[in-house]
Enzyme design. Sequence first.
Site, short mmCIF file in Angstrom:
data_model
loop_
_atom_site.label_atom_id
_atom_site.label_comp_id
_atom_site.label_asym_id
_atom_site.label_seq_id
_atom_site.Cartn_x
_atom_site.Cartn_y
_atom_site.Cartn_z
CD GLU A 44 9.83 3.50 -14.87
OE1 GLU A 44 10.01 4.56 -15.49
OE2 GLU A 44 9.06 2.59 -15.24
CD GLU A 55 5.26 -6.67 -8.70
OE1 GLU A 55 5.99 -5.66 -8.82
OE2 GLU A 55 4.70 -7.22 -9.66
CB CYS A 89 8.56 -9.53 -8.83
SG CYS A 89 9.19 -7.83 -8.88
N1 THU Z 1 7.06 -3.31 -13.08
C1 THU Z 1 6.68 -3.55 -11.80
O1 THU Z 1 6.66 -2.66 -10.96
N2 THU Z 1 6.30 -4.81 -11.49
C2 THU Z 1 6.29 -5.86 -12.36
O2 THU Z 1 6.09 -7.00 -11.96
C3 THU Z 1 6.52 -5.61 -13.78
C4 THU Z 1 7.14 -4.32 -14.11
C5 THU Z 1 7.47 -1.95 -13.43
C6 THU Z 1 8.95 -1.80 -13.72
C7 THU Z 1 8.97 -0.59 -14.61
O3 THU Z 1 9.02 0.57 -13.79
C8 THU Z 1 7.63 -0.62 -15.32
O4 THU Z 1 6.82 -1.54 -14.62
C9 THU Z 1 7.72 -1.05 -16.78
O5 THU Z 1 8.44 -2.22 -16.89
#
Ligand code: THU
Length: 128
Positions: A44, A55, A89
């Site tokens: 993030e 992903e 993704c």
């Molecule tokens: N997130 C992922 O890493 N993969 C996904 O397919 C859905 C969301 C992460 C992004 C963010 O850091 C956190 O989950 C909350 O949205």
Amino acid sequence: MENEILISYAKKAMGNAYAPYSGFSVGAALLTTEGEIFTGCNVENASFGATICAERCAAMKAISEGYTSFEKVAIVSSSGDYTYPCGICRQFLAEFMEEGTIILCNEEGTIKEYTLEKLIPYAFNLLT
Ligand code: THU
């Protein structure tokens, strides 16, 4: 490659998630058609839109090392529940997974398996 092995890689990668804003850690592990494994976690940023999902992190690592065809992607998260890949993704993986499976696992260790086609039918495609 057994799904359980790929899931164990995804769980390990989840430990590296940088998620101070959402508190939601995600780990992914993908298997290339050559049999190589690449892992990723969500990363993030204070500028929220700059966040990279687990992903796409794994996919970027594979692609940048010359692997552009994926067979399986396993996804786990700190929620303990099945975590489905976000829309971006799904579209991103469709570019590199002609026929592939997405593997989800909850904290009880129960596995769900989907074709990517099922999760994103009619993915946008400029190549064929
Ligand atoms: N997130 C992922 O890493 N993969 C996904 O397919 C859905 C969301 C992460 C992004 C963010 O850091 C956190 O989950 C909350 O949205």
